[in-house]
Design an enzyme around this catalytic site. Structure first.
Site, PDB file in Angstrom:
ATOM      1  N   LYS A  79       0.827  -1.203   0.000  1.00  0.00           N
ATOM      2  CA  LYS A  79       0.000   0.000   0.000  1.00  0.00           C
ATOM      3  C   LYS A  79       0.862   1.254   0.000  1.00  0.00           C
ATOM      4  O   LYS A  79       2.035   1.219   0.379  1.00  0.00           O
ATOM      5  CB  LYS A  79      -0.953   0.015   1.192  1.00  0.00           C
ATOM      6  CG  LYS A  79      -0.264   0.128   2.539  1.00  0.00           C
ATOM      7  CD  LYS A  79      -1.280   0.204   3.651  1.00  0.00           C
ATOM      8  CE  LYS A  79      -0.629   0.334   5.005  1.00  0.00           C
ATOM      9  NZ  LYS A  79       0.258   1.479   5.178  1.00  0.00           N
ATOM     10  N   HIS A 111      -2.379   5.904  12.609  1.00  0.00           N
ATOM     11  CA  HIS A 111      -2.382   6.115  11.163  1.00  0.00           C
ATOM     12  C   HIS A 111      -3.009   4.907  10.467  1.00  0.00           C
ATOM     13  O   HIS A 111      -4.201   4.884  10.221  1.00  0.00           O
ATOM     14  CB  HIS A 111      -0.968   6.389  10.644  1.00  0.00           C
ATOM     15  CG  HIS A 111      -0.384   7.651  11.216  1.00  0.00           C
ATOM     16  ND1 HIS A 111      -0.787   8.897  10.830  1.00  0.00           N
ATOM     17  CD2 HIS A 111       0.565   7.837  12.162  1.00  0.00           C
ATOM     18  CE1 HIS A 111      -0.131   9.815  11.508  1.00  0.00           C
ATOM     19  NE2 HIS A 111       0.703   9.200  12.330  1.00  0.00           N
ATOM     20  N   CYS A 112      -2.215   3.911  10.151  1.00  0.00           N
ATOM     21  CA  CYS A 112      -2.703   2.781   9.349  1.00  0.00           C
ATOM     22  C   CYS A 112      -3.683   1.890  10.099  1.00  0.00           C
ATOM     23  O   CYS A 112      -4.639   1.389   9.492  1.00  0.00           O
ATOM     24  CB  CYS A 112      -1.524   1.989   8.806  1.00  0.00           C
ATOM     25  SG  CYS A 112      -0.450   3.040   7.788  1.00  0.00           S
ATOM     26  N   ILE A 113      -3.486   1.684  11.380  1.00  0.00           N
ATOM     27  CA  ILE A 113      -4.452   0.882  12.151  1.00  0.00           C
ATOM     28  C   ILE A 113      -5.790   1.610  12.215  1.00  0.00           C
ATOM     29  O   ILE A 113      -6.847   1.015  12.013  1.00  0.00           O
ATOM     30  CB  ILE A 113      -3.911   0.554  13.558  1.00  0.00           C
ATOM     31  CG1 ILE A 113      -2.680  -0.356  13.463  1.00  0.00           C
ATOM     32  CG2 ILE A 113      -4.995  -0.057  14.444  1.00  0.00           C
ATOM     33  CD1 ILE A 113      -2.930  -1.705  12.800  1.00  0.00           C
ATOM     34  N   THR A 116      -7.379   1.602   8.574  1.00  0.00           N
ATOM     35  CA  THR A 116      -7.754   0.253   8.156  1.00  0.00           C
ATOM     36  C   THR A 116      -8.944  -0.257   8.952  1.00  0.00           C
ATOM     37  O   THR A 116      -9.866  -0.877   8.398  1.00  0.00           O
ATOM     38  CB  THR A 116      -6.545  -0.690   8.278  1.00  0.00           C
ATOM     39  OG1 THR A 116      -5.512  -0.209   7.398  1.00  0.00           O
ATOM     40  CG2 THR A 116      -6.898  -2.120   7.926  1.00  0.00           C
TER      41      THR A 116
END
Length: 170
Positions: A79, A111-113, A116
Site C-alpha cells: 500500500k 495512522h494505518c491501524i 484500516t
C-alpha cells in the site's frame, strides 16, 4: 481473517522502533501462529514509503519482519496510503473469499491501524482490533502508550477490542 499491518523491519529497529516493540512482535507472532493452527486466513500489509522513508521499497527497513512473513498461499498487500484496503486488492480478495470478520493488528496505531479499522467497519466487516498488538511512535509530546489507548477508545465504537491473549480463531 487475521490482518497484520506494516510489521516491517523498520518498525522494530532503532532509531525509530515503535513503543513496546519486542512485546508487540511477540503478540503478533502468537496471533499468526494461532490463526494458522486454526486454518484461518492470514494476510500481511506492507507500506511502500517514498525515497526518503525507511520503508522505501527494496530497502532493508521495508522488508516484513523475518518472524512475520507469509507462508504457503498467504498474501502480502502493498500500500501507499494509510488505508490497507485502498487500491491494494485486499478488499476484492476478502469479498471473493466470503470473509465477514477480520482481526487487525500491527502498526501505526494513529495512522494505518486507525484508517484500516475504520475502512473495514465501513465495508461491513465484523472487526476485532487487538488492543495490545498495535503500536506507534511518539512523534509529539504525547507518549505512544497514550496514543494507543486513545485509538483503542476511539475505535471501540466500531470494533470489538480484545487483548491478544483473548483472541480466538474458529
Amino acid at each position: 481473517m487475521l490482518l497484520i499491518v506494516d510489521a516491517q523491519v523498520n518498525q522494530f529497529e532503532p532509531p525509530m522502533a515503535v513503543h513496546d516493540g519486542p512485546a508487540i512482535l511477540a503478540r503478533l507472532q502468537s496471533l499468526v501462529a494461532r490463526a494458522r493452527a486454526a486454518q484461518v486466513p492470514v494476510a500481511f500489509v506492507q507500506n511502500d514509503g517514498s525515497e526518503i522513508d525507511p520503508d522505501f521499497p527494496g530497502t532493508p527497513g521495508w522488508e516484513l519482519h523475518p518472524q512475520l512473513r507469509p507462508i504457503g498461499d498467504e498474501k502480502t498487500y502493498r500500500k501507499t496510503t494509510t488505508d490497507s484496503f485502498h487500491q491494494t486488492g485486499l478488499l476484492e480478495d476478502v469479498r471473493k473469499a466470503g470473509v465477514t470478520s477480520i482481526v487487525i493488528a500491527g502498526m501505526q496505531s494513529d495512522h494505518c491501524i486507525d484508517a484500516t479499522t475504520r475502512r473495514a467497519a465501513a465495508e461491513g466487516l465484523d472487526v476485532t482490533l487487538v488492543s495490545d498488538a498495535h503500536s506507534t511512535f511518539s512523534f509529539t509530546d504525547e507518549p505512544a502508550e497514550r496514543i494507543r489507548a486513545r485509538q483503542n477508545e476511539a475505535l471501540s465504537s466500531i470494533a470489538t477490542l480484545a487483548a491478544e491473549a483473548e483472541v480466538t480463531f474458529e
